[in-house]
Design an enzyme around this catalytic site. Structure first.
Site, PDB file in Angstrom:
ATOM      1  N   ASP A 177      41.801  41.900  50.783  1.00 26.28           N
ATOM      2  CA  ASP A 177      41.338  41.661  49.418  1.00 26.28           C
ATOM      3  C   ASP A 177      40.367  40.474  49.388  1.00 26.28           C
ATOM      4  O   ASP A 177      40.222  39.769  50.392  1.00 26.28           O
ATOM      5  CB  ASP A 177      42.571  41.414  48.521  1.00 26.28           C
ATOM      6  N   ASP A 238      40.056  47.751  39.708  1.00 25.08           N
ATOM      7  CA  ASP A 238      41.306  48.455  40.036  1.00 25.08           C
ATOM      8  C   ASP A 238      41.536  49.687  39.164  1.00 25.08           C
ATOM      9  O   ASP A 238      41.312  49.647  37.953  1.00 25.08           O
ATOM     10  CB  ASP A 238      42.502  47.516  39.822  1.00 25.08           C
TER      11      ASP A 238
HETATM   12  C1  GLA Z   1      43.386  43.277  43.616  1.00 24.26           C
HETATM   13  C2  GLA Z   1      43.098  44.591  44.313  1.00 24.26           C
HETATM   14  C3  GLA Z   1      44.231  45.581  44.025  1.00 24.26           C
HETATM   15  C4  GLA Z   1      45.553  44.999  44.497  1.00 24.26           C
HETATM   16  C5  GLA Z   1      45.780  43.639  43.852  1.00 24.26           C
HETATM   17  C6  GLA Z   1      46.974  42.934  44.459  1.00 24.26           C
HETATM   18  O1  GLA Z   1      43.339  43.385  42.239  1.00 24.26           O
HETATM   19  O2  GLA Z   1      41.880  45.132  43.896  1.00 24.26           O
HETATM   20  O3  GLA Z   1      43.990  46.827  44.647  1.00 24.26           O
HETATM   21  O4  GLA Z   1      45.536  44.909  45.894  1.00 24.26           O
HETATM   22  O5  GLA Z   1      44.657  42.776  44.023  1.00 24.26           O
HETATM   23  O6  GLA Z   1      47.174  41.671  43.928  1.00 24.26           O
END
Ligand code: GLA
Length: 431
Positions: A177, A238
């Site tokens: 990430d 997301d």
């Molecule tokens: C980000 C990523 C997600 C997930 C969260 C976890 O938002 O884009 O896919 O992995 O972090 O905290």
């Protein structure tokens, strides 16, 4: 026997030339990819985030908190069991992936990441052994910056040691990430450094990045470079368990397709995020749309759902071998939006053996099913059905539609927010 008149010969010549051109174009695109021999087709598996998020409250929610096992409740172990026993592995879902919130709040005395001792009492190595014993692979999560997005220890300053730790544990995929980075340079250097560190371990570890997603607010990402370091990369925010979210991802992808489509190919893929099929937010037609369009986009198929509680219908859709075959097509070309007319979108994707997949999406959210007629000559750069083709509807219901000539039309009828997915296979015969 049919006589070859000079007009027929001319047409045949034209067809062959077009076909040759299409073949050459297919061969030369697809830039240099991360050379780890992995993800030659989009990764398939299960990832905990969308469905289980950062639920660490095992006291109140023993079944859905993020943990390996304890007192008989075992989220990841149960998912591994089901992936192996319920037909998921057979159709290709191979990677069982842990997302954020698996870590203890501190590194150990040697600076290594450690799993939360309460929720993963036997550690990640034990989990990976278990997952491997089921014939599956294990994915894990870390972050290029100071902290993970949920506030657990980040890998900044620890790239080599973390790569070695993951390799020691027998990890097969790393989702990396991009939270808590101070500058875009730090972000880019970190993603590159981790890629090299993973390679140095000598273990085959799929490298799943979010580099472009965190880059876009500052500058247009350099996809040629990203492809050299990552096996797939998230571009957009997301996914949520909602039609609005799926729609936003599709709209963003099509409006940036000039940049995205050429970046994808064996070894490196655009990642529009998890499949949320089998959860709560999408209607049946919307689930069909997600499955069909993730196949057209050559997207990693990482489900985030509860395999212990999934409807027969959703399972059948996720395990649809014909649609998975489109997603996994070895040619590895990402599809694109061909046209949009009056809330109907036509997407297409070139496949191996001169076949094509076509998805017709009805984005109108008022009224009933709508008919849409497609001229076959307008599909697949004019060659998908030239001189003729067999057309099969794969979704919503597998139906052989029949044999069509280049000059003919195919009629579809699409439910609101649903998709009709077609497969066109070239035929040398004409009527
Ligand atoms: C980000 C990523 C997600 C997930 C969260 C976890 O938002 O884009 O896919 O992995 O972090 O905290």
């Amino acid at each position: 026997m049919m006589r070859l008149t000079s007009r027929r010969l001319q047409r045949l010549g034209c067809v062959l030339a077009l076909r040759l051109m299409a073949l050459v174009l297919r061969e030369i695109s697809g830039a240099w990819a991360l050379d780890n021999g992995l993800a030659m087709t989009p990764t398939m598996g299960w990832l905990h985030w969308e469905r289980f998020m950062c639920n660490t409250n095992c006291k109140e929610e023993p079944d859905s908190c993020v943990r390996y096992r304890s007192f008989g409740e075992k989220l990841f172990m149960q998912m591994a069991d089901l992936m192996a026993s319920e037909g998921w592995k057979e159709v290709g879902y191979e990677y069982l992936c842990i997302d954020d919130c698996w870590m203890a709040p501190q590194r150990d005395s040697k600076g290594r990441l450690q799993a939360d001792p309460k929720r993963f009492p036997s550690g990640i190595r034990h989990l990976s052994n278990y997952v491997h014993s089921k014939g599956l692979k294990l994915g894990i999560y870390a972050d290029v910056g100071k902290k993970t997005c949920a506030g657990y220890p980040g890998s900044l300053g620890y790239y080599d040691i973390d790569a070695e730790t993951f390799a020691d544990w027998g990890v097969d995929l790393l989702k990396f990430d991009g939270c808590y980075c101070d500058t875009v340079e730090q972000l880019a250097d970190g993603y590159k450094h981790m890629s090299l560190a993973l390679n140095k371990t000598g273990r085959s570890i799929v490298y799943s990045c979010e580099w472009p997603l965190y880059m876009w607010p500052f500058q247009k990402p350099n996809y040629t470079e990203i492809r050299q370091y990552c096996n797939h990369w998230r571009n957009f925010g997301d996914i949520y368990d909602s039609w609005q979210s799926v729609k936003n991802i599709l709209a963003w992808t099509s409006s940036n397709q000039r940049t995205l489509v050429s970046a994808a190919g064996p070894g490196g893929w655009n990642d529009p995020d998890m499949l949320v099929i089998g959860n709560f937010g999408l209607s049946w037609d919307q689930q069909i749309t997600q499955m069909a369009l993730w196949a057209i986009m050559a997207a990693p198929l990482l489900m985030s759902n509860d395999l212990r509680h999934i409807s027969f219908q959703a399972k059948t859709l996720l395990q649809n071998k014909d649609v998975i075959a489109i997603n996994q097509d070895p040619l590895g070309k990402q599809g694109y939006l061909l046209r949009k007319e009056d809330s109907i979108e036509v997407w297409e994707r070139p496949l191996s053996n001169l076949a094509w997949a076509v998805a017709v999406v009805n984005l109108q959210e008022i009224g009933g099913p709508r008919s849409y007629t497609i001229s076959l000559a307008s599909l697949g750069q004019g060659v998908a059905c030239n001189p003729a083709c067999h057309i099969t509807e794969l979704l919503p219901v597998k139906t052989k539609l029949g044999f069509y000539e280049w000059t003919s039309y195919v009629k579809t009828r699409i439910n609101p927010t649903g998709t009709v997915l077609l497969q066109l296979k070239i035929s040398q015969t004409t009527f």
